[in-house]
Enzyme design. Sequence first.
Site, PDB file in Angstrom:
ATOM      1  N   GLY A   1      -0.130  11.797  -2.367  1.00 55.86           N
ATOM      2  CA  GLY A   1      -1.202  12.630  -2.915  1.00 55.86           C
ATOM      3  C   GLY A   1      -0.726  13.709  -3.883  1.00 55.86           C
ATOM      4  CB  SER A   2       2.094  13.890  -6.298  1.00 50.94           C
ATOM      5  OG  SER A   2       1.809  12.689  -6.982  1.00 50.94           O
ATOM      6  CB  SER A   3      -2.431  13.020  -8.974  1.00 53.75           C
ATOM      7  OG  SER A   3      -3.039  12.163  -8.052  1.00 53.75           O
ATOM      8  CB  ALA A   4      -5.016  14.980  -4.589  1.00 49.09           C
ATOM      9  CB  ALA A   5      -0.977  18.453  -4.316  1.00 53.15           C
TER      10      ALA A   5
ATOM     11  CG  ASP B   1      -5.061  11.213  -2.052  1.00 48.67           C
ATOM     12  OD1 ASP B   1      -5.355  10.564  -1.033  1.00 48.67           O
ATOM     13  OD2 ASP B   1      -4.162  10.874  -2.837  1.00 48.67           O
TER      14      ASP B   1
ATOM     15  N   GLY C   1       3.327   9.529  -7.256  1.00 51.41           N
ATOM     16  CA  GLY C   1       2.760   8.179  -7.171  1.00 51.41           C
ATOM     17  C   GLY C   1       3.265   7.379  -5.997  1.00 51.41           C
TER      18      GLY C   1
HETATM   19  O1  PMV Z   1      -1.450   5.794  -2.718  1.00 51.94           O
HETATM   20  P1  PMV Z   1      -2.538   6.802  -2.629  1.00 51.94           P
HETATM   21  O2  PMV Z   1      -2.167   8.058  -1.914  1.00 51.94           O
HETATM   22  O3  PMV Z   1      -3.228   7.033  -3.945  1.00 51.94           O
HETATM   23  O4  PMV Z   1      -3.646   6.182  -1.658  1.00 51.94           O
HETATM   24  C1  PMV Z   1      -4.396   5.044  -1.997  1.00 51.94           C
HETATM   25  C2  PMV Z   1      -5.314   4.797  -0.854  1.00 51.94           C
HETATM   26  C3  PMV Z   1      -6.244   3.625  -1.022  1.00 51.94           C
HETATM   27  O5  PMV Z   1      -7.028   3.577   0.162  1.00 51.94           O
HETATM   28  C4  PMV Z   1      -5.484   2.314  -1.129  1.00 51.94           C
HETATM   29  C5  PMV Z   1      -7.148   3.764  -2.223  1.00 51.94           C
HETATM   30  C6  PMV Z   1      -8.130   4.917  -2.107  1.00 51.94           C
HETATM   31  O6  PMV Z   1      -8.537   5.427  -3.164  1.00 51.94           O
HETATM   32  O7  PMV Z   1      -8.524   5.286  -1.003  1.00 51.94           O
END
Ligand code: PMV
Length: 328
Positions: free
Chosen positions: A117-121, A163, A113
């Site tokens: 991009g931990s969840s996407a990975a 992500d 968090g």
């Molecule tokens: O914090 P992350 O990696 O979930 O990135 C959020 C990026 C935003 O542009 C703020 C939101 C999005 O979904 O693109």
Amino acid sequence: MTSTSSAPGKVYLFGEHAVVYGEPAVPCAIERRATVEVTTRTDGRLRVDAGDLTLDGFTVEYGGDGAPDVDVPQSLVEAATGYVDGAVAQARDATDTPEVGFDVAIESAIPLGAGLGSSAAVVVAGIDAATRELGVELAPAELAERAYRVEHEVQSGEASRADTFCSAMGGAVRVEGDDCRQLDAPNLPFVIGYDGGAGDTGELVAGVRALREEYGFAADTVGAIGDLVRRGERALDEGNFDELGRLMDVNHGLLSALGVSARSLDSMVWAAREAGARGAKLTGAGGGGCIVALDESDASRTALSYTPGCVESFRAELDFEGVRREDG
Ligand code: PMV
């Protein structure tokens, strides 16, 4: 049988937040991965071992009745299992085996968090391992699409494709609405600083939206980020690190103006710049979490390790490989 896949985390070189309003963004995969091991089971149940995924770690086993039997806070279980459930649902759908059960073990070297991009990975690697376990190989673009559906659902429609596309394909990518493509990029020497915390993405996105509706100049700031991203793409294509660094600095300033930086992020950004990084900015939603600096030397990583508020600093080069098979 067991199938294991890994997928990389990412940083935003440019464009977070503005991407929500249709501006382009350039996320880059980094050499920090989540690894998911999947084994089919015959009783249709799902067992998730996320021992390395959270500070406390837990194992949860549940079936179709949706009643997990664990002794940890429900919110923690939901956070981890929501993404795994989604990945499993996608794998069942892609292989037309709605009843199949799995043992799933997750390990991740990506701070949770924190804008990496931990969840996407986890979702990308999970869908790949689970479908291969059932004898079906999906192309990275299809994995990206299915992983996006999972994030979209778990994050109540607030997810962009950045992500999941970046994690599945690897390298530097460009995302503008539904249009996602890979970019030619030189190896990018990233240094990451992590404050040990995490911002609330939903709240931060809502804050920018409110500011943008209230003030014309905030809307202009979002537009300026889009212009900056287009310049950044050119600098990336030319391999012009000085220009990339300068634009990262400006991008951080514009994100600050939109209210999504934090004292810890600003101090890490300044520590990296003062140590000679070509540029530094927050990455992801902001509010806390990580910064990314561009620095070929080890100076900014060392400086970050002495910066109050920074709990971890590490080097993570651009990862040209996306989702990857780790077995056999
Ligand atoms: O914090 P992350 O990696 O979930 O990135 C959020 C990026 C935003 O542009 C703020 C939101 C999005 O979904 O693109």
